[in-house]
Design an enzyme around this catalytic site. Structure first.
Site, PDB file in Angstrom:
ATOM      1  CD  GLU A 177      37.814  37.124  41.105  1.00  0.00           C
ATOM      2  OE1 GLU A 177      38.723  36.293  41.174  1.00  0.00           O
ATOM      3  OE2 GLU A 177      37.505  37.702  40.064  1.00  0.00           O
TER       4      GLU A 177
ATOM      5  CB  CYS B 275      40.632  31.835  41.348  1.00  0.00           C
ATOM      6  SG  CYS B 275      39.407  32.457  40.190  1.00  0.00           S
TER       7      CYS B 275
ATOM      8  CG  HIS C 215      41.313  27.458  40.130  1.00  0.00           C
ATOM      9  ND1 HIS C 215      40.178  27.842  40.808  1.00  0.00           N
ATOM     10  CD2 HIS C 215      41.326  28.161  38.970  1.00  0.00           C
ATOM     11  CE1 HIS C 215      39.539  28.753  40.081  1.00  0.00           C
ATOM     12  NE2 HIS C 215      40.214  28.967  38.978  1.00  0.00           N
TER      13      HIS C 215
END
Lengths: 136, 357
Positions: free
Chosen positions: B90, B122, B245
């Site tokens: 991003e 993400c 994550h």
């Protein structure tokens, strides 16, 4: 804006692509048409390992246009392990002091941008060789 | 609407694996206590110790190039055999002009290659991995390179500023028989959930309010992990390592516990306390730290999370080829050990937060 020049030099800048003379096996960087050692045609591509050492260095405080945001920065004469010497910025120095003979390795980094609206230019710089717990 | 009694996993025709992997983490570190000092926030209950910060001449292009070179060093293949170079991020340096073409050129993969940039907060990197599994698994390509890399943005003073870090990893997908880790199967779970977003031309993302946490991170990761394990009849105890994550230290620990994993299964891949949340690179750089130490036969579960929102779960198994390739490129811990601490002012300069003109 010199987009055409940046485009033309991209292979040499991104990957340290030079030449090897087919006549006398001189390794050449940057690439050129005629071998500086024997004067014959030299157009065989040769990719350098990117490893070398600092031959000499200096720190730039008054940077030329396009490089002001990075100042002060250190530029060095780097002797590649294959022989040729080139000029490049040193990067990722952190708090390390630069010394003659210091082992360095090539990384591809942002060299400059042509203003907020312009193209980003990438190319080789050298950094202190990454310390590894287990060497290759 | 089809009622899926067994979750529909994503399985290619030909078996696929990771043929090479490589990490990149920049040198500079901003301690969370330094962010707290500036904003008078106190230093109790900080979410991480410090985060990795990219230098003045680094961006997602340069960082992806180094990770890709590390992946190629371990893969020992000719880069002209790569048919796709995909970079998920991003923080692509250009709004229009691919990151991936520069990366492909720098590693010698051009011109006979796909090149594209991926975007899904993400989880853009694991999206690229799944697409690469399809590309190789359908025999459209022998090799495809998938990268997740970020130099994450955070508004000064925002809680995200403590954690928004820089780093990521590259994975070369190829035939299972020459892989360092085979892909057993994968699964994706996505819904429209507005927990975090950044509008076009805005410098910093918006987040928070009622969708952070439970309905976003926890719901999607739990759903993806459980669905994949149910479909392939695996349970948490079958895995030596699990990587989630990692937006902060607590979230992956808590979701791991809720799913039935033990702390020692999470430990090796949990890098967020020392490098921060590297967004599209977060779960992936954790996976590289696991692959650096994994033994043949070890099973690894990777579950990403991207705001907006979705999770990709991938089940892997290390092969006999892995140990001999560990040291063909710098290990992830080598990058973590290369550390220069900076103060907030230097961080502000490095991240372009000072007005120069």
């Amino acid at each position: 804006m010199e987009a055409s020049r940046h485009w033309r030099l991209k292979q040499e800048r991104y990957t340290l692509m030079g030449e090897i003379c087919p006549h006398c096996e001189e390794k050449i960087f940057p690439p050129r048409d005629i071998c500086p050692a024997c004067g014959e045609n030299a157009r065989n591509l040769y990719k350098y390992s990117g490893r070398g050492e600092v031959y000499s260095f200096t720190t730039v405080y008054q940077a030329p246009a396009g490089y002001e945001e990075n100042a002060p920065y250190t530029i060095a004469l780097v002797r590649l392990e294959e022989g040729p010497m080139l000029t490049a910025q040193l990067t990722d120095l952190g708090d390390e002091t630069v010394e003659i003979g210091m082992p360095v390795e090539m990384v591809t980094r942002k060299l400059r941008s042509d203003g907020e609206r312009g193209m980003l230019v990438y190319g080789y710089k050298f950094r202190p060789q990454l310390a590894r717990t287990i060497s290759a | 609407m089809t009622d899926h009694k067994v979750p529909p996993i994503l399985k290619p025709i030909r078996d696929v694996g990771i043929v090479g992997y490589g990490a990149y983490i920049p040198r500079y570190r901003l301690p969370a206590s330094e962010v707290a000092r500036i904003w008078k926030a106190g230093s109790g209950g900080l979410l991480i110790e410090e985060k990795a910060v990219s230098g003045l001449d680094e961006d997602v292009i340069t960082m992806s190039i180094e990770a890709a070179r590390n992946a190629l060093a371990r893969a020992e293949i000719d880069p002209s055999e790569i048919r796709a170079v995909w970079v998920g991020s991003e923080s692509h340096p250009y709004a229009v002009k691919p990151t991936s073409t520069v990366v492909a050129e720098a590693i010698g993969a051009t011109p006979h290659t796909q090149a594209a940039d991926w975007e899904f907060a993400c989880k853009a990197g694991t999206e690229a991995i799944q697409a690469a599994i399809g590309f190789v698994g359908s025999e459209m390509a022998r090799f495809a390179l998938a990268i997740g890399m970020d130099t994450a943005q955070a508004r000064p003073g925002d809680p995200l500023e403590y954690t928004a870090g820089a780093g990521g990893a590259a994975f070369l997908l190829g035939p299972a028989e020459i892989s360092l880790a085979t892909i057993e199967s994968s699964y994706s779970f996505a819904t429209d959930t507005p927990d975090f977003f950044r509008r076009a031309n805005e410098k910093y993302p918006e987040h928070g309010e009622r969708f952070t946490g439970e309905p976003s991170y926890f719901k999607h990761i739990t759903s993806a992990a459980q669905a994949l394990m149910q479909a392939i009849e695996a349970s948490p105890s079958d895995y030596q390592h699990v990587v989630f994550h990692q937006p902060n230290t607590k979230f992956p620990q808590r979701v791991g516990r809720a799913l039935g994993f033990k702390p020692e299964q999470i430990e090796t891949g949990l890098l967020v306390p020392l490098i921060g949340n590297t967004y599209a690179g977060s779960a992936l750089v954790g996976l590289t730290a696991v692959l650096d130490v994994a033994e043949p036969g070890d099973r690894i579960l990777l579950v990403s999370y991207g705001s907006g929102a979705g999770s990709d779960a991938i089940s892997l198994r290390a092969t006999e080829l892995l140990p001999e390739r560990h040291n063909l490129a710098p290990q992830t811990q080598d990058y973590i050990a290369r550390r220069t601490e900076i103060d907030y002012a230097t961080y502000a300069r490095f991240r372009g937060k000072l007005t120069m003109k």
